[in-house]
Design a protein around this motif. Structure first.
Motif, PDB file in Angstrom:
ATOM      1  N   PHE A  64       0.835  -1.198   0.000  1.00 37.49           N
ATOM      2  CA  PHE A  64       0.000   0.000   0.000  1.00 37.49           C
ATOM      3  C   PHE A  64       0.877   1.259   0.000  1.00 37.49           C
ATOM      4  O   PHE A  64       0.647   2.215  -0.740  1.00 37.49           O
ATOM      5  CB  PHE A  64      -0.912  -0.031   1.238  1.00 37.49           C
ATOM      6  N   HIS A  65       1.927   1.255   0.845  1.00 37.33           N
ATOM      7  CA  HIS A  65       2.850   2.390   0.893  1.00 37.33           C
ATOM      8  C   HIS A  65       3.503   2.626  -0.465  1.00 37.33           C
ATOM      9  O   HIS A  65       3.568   3.769  -0.952  1.00 37.33           O
ATOM     10  CB  HIS A  65       3.934   2.124   1.947  1.00 37.33           C
ATOM     11  N   LEU A  66       4.026   1.572  -1.073  1.00 41.36           N
ATOM     12  CA  LEU A  66       4.729   1.720  -2.350  1.00 41.36           C
ATOM     13  C   LEU A  66       3.798   2.223  -3.447  1.00 41.36           C
ATOM     14  O   LEU A  66       4.170   3.090  -4.252  1.00 41.36           O
ATOM     15  CB  LEU A  66       5.357   0.393  -2.759  1.00 41.36           C
ATOM     16  N   ALA A  67       2.593   1.674  -3.497  1.00 43.72           N
ATOM     17  CA  ALA A  67       1.655   2.088  -4.530  1.00 43.72           C
ATOM     18  C   ALA A  67       1.278   3.551  -4.378  1.00 43.72           C
ATOM     19  O   ALA A  67       1.250   4.313  -5.359  1.00 43.72           O
ATOM     20  CB  ALA A  67       0.406   1.199  -4.483  1.00 43.72           C
ATOM     21  N   PHE A  68       0.969   3.969  -3.133  1.00 41.52           N
ATOM     22  CA  PHE A  68       0.579   5.358  -2.955  1.00 41.52           C
ATOM     23  C   PHE A  68       1.727   6.303  -3.290  1.00 41.52           C
ATOM     24  O   PHE A  68       1.538   7.335  -3.922  1.00 41.52           O
ATOM     25  CB  PHE A  68       0.087   5.611  -1.532  1.00 41.52           C
ATOM     26  N   ARG A  69       2.966   5.926  -2.856  1.00 46.27           N
ATOM     27  CA  ARG A  69       4.105   6.799  -3.125  1.00 46.27           C
ATOM     28  C   ARG A  69       4.309   6.974  -4.637  1.00 46.27           C
ATOM     29  O   ARG A  69       4.629   8.074  -5.109  1.00 46.27           O
ATOM     30  CB  ARG A  69       5.370   6.201  -2.505  1.00 46.27           C
ATOM     31  N   PHE A  70       4.103   5.896  -5.379  1.00 43.56           N
ATOM     32  CA  PHE A  70       4.234   5.980  -6.836  1.00 43.56           C
ATOM     33  C   PHE A  70       3.170   6.930  -7.397  1.00 43.56           C
ATOM     34  O   PHE A  70       3.446   7.769  -8.250  1.00 43.56           O
ATOM     35  CB  PHE A  70       4.085   4.587  -7.457  1.00 43.56           C
ATOM     36  N   LEU A  71       1.923   6.789  -6.910  1.00 44.01           N
ATOM     37  CA  LEU A  71       0.824   7.593  -7.427  1.00 44.01           C
ATOM     38  C   LEU A  71       0.890   9.044  -6.957  1.00 44.01           C
ATOM     39  O   LEU A  71       0.307   9.938  -7.582  1.00 44.01           O
ATOM     40  CB  LEU A  71      -0.514   6.974  -6.998  1.00 44.01           C
ATOM     41  N   TYR A  72       1.621   9.267  -5.866  1.00 42.12           N
ATOM     42  CA  TYR A  72       1.760  10.622  -5.330  1.00 42.12           C
ATOM     43  C   TYR A  72       2.373  11.552  -6.366  1.00 42.12           C
ATOM     44  O   TYR A  72       2.027  12.725  -6.456  1.00 42.12           O
ATOM     45  CB  TYR A  72       2.604  10.563  -4.057  1.00 42.12           C
ATOM     46  N   GLU A  73       3.276  11.007  -7.169  1.00 42.59           N
ATOM     47  CA  GLU A  73       3.925  11.800  -8.204  1.00 42.59           C
ATOM     48  C   GLU A  73       2.949  12.223  -9.294  1.00 42.59           C
ATOM     49  O   GLU A  73       3.211  13.145 -10.055  1.00 42.59           O
ATOM     50  CB  GLU A  73       5.065  10.992  -8.842  1.00 42.59           C
TER      51      GLU A  73
ATOM     52  N   LEU B 115      -1.568  -0.256  -8.667  1.00 39.85           N
ATOM     53  CA  LEU B 115      -1.242   0.742  -9.681  1.00 39.85           C
ATOM     54  C   LEU B 115      -2.130   0.575 -10.908  1.00 39.85           C
ATOM     55  O   LEU B 115      -2.628   1.564 -11.469  1.00 39.85           O
ATOM     56  CB  LEU B 115       0.227   0.634 -10.082  1.00 39.85           C
ATOM     57  N   SER B 116      -2.339  -0.655 -11.342  1.00 40.67           N
ATOM     58  CA  SER B 116      -3.143  -0.901 -12.547  1.00 40.67           C
ATOM     59  C   SER B 116      -4.602  -0.526 -12.322  1.00 40.67           C
ATOM     60  O   SER B 116      -5.272  -0.034 -13.230  1.00 40.67           O
ATOM     61  CB  SER B 116      -3.037  -2.367 -12.959  1.00 40.67           C
TER      62      SER B 116
END
Length: 773
Positions: free
Chosen positions: A553-562, A673-674
């Protein structure tokens, strides 16, 4: 009462006499009432008169058809001559049967029978002329108006009972109609109540043969031209202008039809006793034929009278008698008409009525059958869903789910991810676990290429070798770095680094706990679900892992934060909302799961693995440390770092087989992400009542297949095809995210079909015995 009188003439003939005539009187259920013995003298004069009657009849028949024949001594014949010879033939028959040697038999018959009895008189003989005599002219029949005569051979066959159906099945052959009108016969048959008539008009031999094989017929009808050989043993029918067939030509097909329930053959054609003799050898229960050539009008009127009486419920024998006697009204134009019809039958057969061919329950209609199928389907699906509710079917349902997951078409790899593997070669070179300074250099090298997020799937509570400060400082300098902890284990070794600040513990640590499915039959624990968050305060004992969010969850949100997507927040239903996507938490009973508990979790929609065997690009630890990398592999990507070497003991079971933990987390990040960026579907299920309706539909389908299948072989073929359709349908649903109840539906399909077919088979067996459910 119904009575049976059997006159057995043995091997006697008209020329030589009948020295041993046995007369048995029985009730219709074959209870013996009387046994009499007598003899009859030779009757050569009777034979001569019969020959003369036959000759005059044929001359009149030819005249009726417009044919004038000069036949030796007889150059002209009148209706009066024919009437006179007919009366003489009647007198001679009664004179012979009134012989002194037979008087006591006739007297005993009168004592054994009542005037209102329905009497069936069976003439058993193998002599051609005894069979042809107009036995209905015996004075005996004048005393019993509910009697009829039947001719039969000497053989004894086991009685055959009608197979009851919703409608009487009739195969009507309309053969060569040259000079006659068979359309009237067709109209009469088509108007019969509760009958299903198939007409074969001037068929080819193969067509007729095939239809006799393919259906379970009750009645066989023929209209057209037929003829009997001179010896009286063989008959032929003209099925069209070119083809003439004997019974022997259709022996196997007719034998099969009789075996399947053919009860009655009606040959409404000329000179049919030869046909009757051959059919008797095939053990047909009963047959109606014409003893001589028959005018077209006589044949039509007889059929009309007979069918009207028989289909109205009158017994077969009385229907023939009434129809025959009504033909007397035509004898001013067509002499001898009432002498032509004759019954030939297996003498062990019980006299049938029209309803003997039909199911005795008129309410057993299509609607009742439909209701039965639906009822059995509802019961079967209810039992299956009840068993499912108890959790008994969960292991096999999950296995079927894995099977379908593996069958989905491969997807493209996720280019947003990169997995850095610590391989066996890396462990040999850098040791295990990795020292802090090795990890610090790894993180620094990766961050030099500006990835969006880096997740380290390694527990780093304790210091490992030198470089601890450098390792911790990487997290201080880069907020896109994430580490793991385990809230389900109290061991401190699985806690986050103690050097982390409260802010880092909340925002740079995610739990790596994975929900596994315990299989009681095998030592495997597959991962099919993904945890999103949890409330650490709900644990029974304190845990050093206090982060509320999962590693993925952390990794996905951090990616989408950009991409300027808002932070995840719970919506009005308590589901996590990430961008436009709501990650709906699973209920306690979801799909094949029957006891999930309350967790913020979703089903893991694994990215369907392509032929390469991986869902994203990967690189080894050594290549990153030695900077043998391409900037494009890292820049703007989500990086996951984990040990795939066996020493880490981090191998998990999945629908795609054994998989290292870092790759399982990669699937989870890819799913989120998808879903947020590409609208890739999440795995969804129907509510439990929706699953129940789906199972019920397949259960009812199985019942209908059983209802509409004539044989078990056809049913098995249909069920196999339906199972393939069900399997493929569930696969298509899963491709689009839907987990449908494959196993319960398959069980319902087969279970209901077997139950319904078994019930129909049991019912039919009872029908064959004359009993009904």
């Amino acid at each position: 009462m119904s009575k049976l009188v059997i006159l057995n003439f043995g091997n006697g003939t008209l020329e030589e006499g009948c020295p041993a005539v046995t007369v048995r009187v029985e009730a219709e259920d074959r209870t013996p009432l009387a046994l009499l013995n007598g003899n009859l003298p030779p009757a050569s004069e009777l034979l001569e008169i019969y020959h003369r009657w036959q000759l005059l009849y044929l001359l009149l028949y030819d005249r009726f058809r417009g044919i004038e024949i000069d036949n030796g001594d007889i150059t002209n014949v009148s209706y009066g001559d024919f009437e006179e010879i007919s009366q003489e033939l009647k007198r001679q028959i009664n004179h012979w049967l009134d012989s002194e040697e037979f008087q006591h038999v006739k007297l005993q018959l009168f004592f054994s029978l009542a005037a209102n009895d329905e009497v069936r008189v069976i003439i058993q003989t193998e002599d051609e002329f005894l069979r042809k005599l107009p036995w209905h002219q015996w004075d005996f029949f004048g005393n019993y108006h509910r009697s009829e005569v039947v001719v039969s051979n000497l053989s004894i066959f086991q009685p055959q009972y009608p197979i009851r159906k919703a409608k009487v099945k009739i195969l009507a052959i309309l053969g060569d109609s040259t000079g006659i009108n068979v359309e009237e016969d067709r109209k009469l048959l088509a108007a019969l109540p509760n009958a299903e008539v198939e007409f074969l008009v001037k068929p080819k031999r193969k067509q007729l043969n095939d239809r006799l094989w393919e259906e379970g017929w009750d009645i066989l009808f023929f209209a057209g031209h037929s003829v009997t050989s001179e010896d009286g043993e063989t008959g032929h029918i003209y099925i069209n202008r070119q083809d003439r067939l004997s019974i022997a030509d259709l022996e196997y097909a007719l034998g099969k039809a009789i075996y399947r329930g053919l009860q009655l053959a009606i040959f409404n054609s000329c000179d049919g006793l030869g046909l009757a003799q051959e059919l008797a050898d095939l053990r047909i229960p009963q047959m109606v034929a014409m003893r001589e050539s028959v005018p077209d009008r006589v044949a039509q009127e007889f059929l009309k009278y007979f069918l009207n009486a028989f289909s109205a419920g009158q017994s077969f024998y009385l229907s023939v008698r009434d129809a025959r006697e009504q033909l007397q009204g035509l004898e001013n134009e067509l002499p001898g008409a009432s002498w032509l019809p004759v019954i030939c039958q297996n003498h062990t057969q019980i006299a049938p009525i029209w309803n003997d061919f039909l199911l005795d329950r008129p309410q057993w209609t299509w609607w009742k059958r439909f209701s039965l199928v639906c009822g059995v389907g509802a019961i079967a699906s209810g039992l299956i869903m009840g068993t499912r509710f108890l959790g008994v079917m969960q292991p096999v349902e999950l296995s079927a789910y894995d099977h379908l997951m593996r069958l989905r078409p491969a997807e493209q790899i996720d280019n947003r991810l990169l997995v850095v593997e610590v391989t066996e070669e890396d462990v040999k070179k850098y040791g295990y676990p990795l020292e802090d300074r090795t990890l610090a250099k790894l993180l620094q090298n990766l961050n030099n290429y500006k990835p969006r997020a880096i997740g380290v799937d390694m527990h780093r509570y304790r210091q490992r070798g030198e470089g601890r400060e450098d390792f911790i400082s990487q997290f201080d300098k880069h907020s896109n770095l994430f580490l793991v902890c385990a809230y389900g284990i109290e061991d401190r070794n699985y806690a986050p680094p103690p050097e982390f600040s409260p802010n880092q513990l909340k925002n740079q640590v995610g739990f790596s706990d994975l929900p596994i499915d315990d299989n009681p039959n095998e030592n495997i624990f597959p991962v099919r679900r993904q945890l999103l968050s949890h409330d650490s305060q709900l644990h029974n004992s304190p845990t050093p892992c206090q982060t509320p969010f999962s590693f993925s969850f952390h990794l996905a949100f951090r990616f989408l934060y950009e991409d300027a997507i808002d932070p995840p927040t719970p919506n009005e239903r308590g589901h996590w909302q990430l961008g436009k996507v709501a990650f709906k938490s699973l209920k306690n009973r979801t799909g094949g799961y029957q006891n999930l508990g309350e967790h913020n979790q979703i089903l893991l929609n694994y990215r369907s693995i392509p032929k390469s065997g991986q869902i994203s690009r990967k690189i080894t630890l050594r290549r990153v440390l030695e900077e043998e990398i391409d900037r494009q592999l890292i820049e703007g990507k989500a990086i996951l770092i984990g040990t795939t070497a066996a020493v880490a003991n981090d191998s998990l079971n999945t629908p795609y087989g054994s998989m290292s933990g870092v790759w399982v987390h990669a699937h989870m990040v890819s799913q989120m992400l998808s879903a947020a960026m590409e609208d890739r579907t999440l795995i969804w299920t129907l509510p439990q009542w929706g699953d129940a309706l789906f199972v019920l539909a397949w259960s009812v389908a199985g019942g209908f297949l059983a209802w509409r299948s004539r044989t078990l072989l056809f049913l098995l073929l249909k069920l196999s095809l339906a199972s393939i359709i069900l399997h493929q349908l569930c696969l298509v649903f899963l491709i689009y995210g839907g987990w449908m109840p494959l196993i319960p539906s398959g069980m319902a399909l087969w279970g209901t079909a077997i139950a319904v077919k078994g019930g129909f088979i049991a019912k039919r067996k009872l029908e064959l015995r004359g009993q009904f459910l």
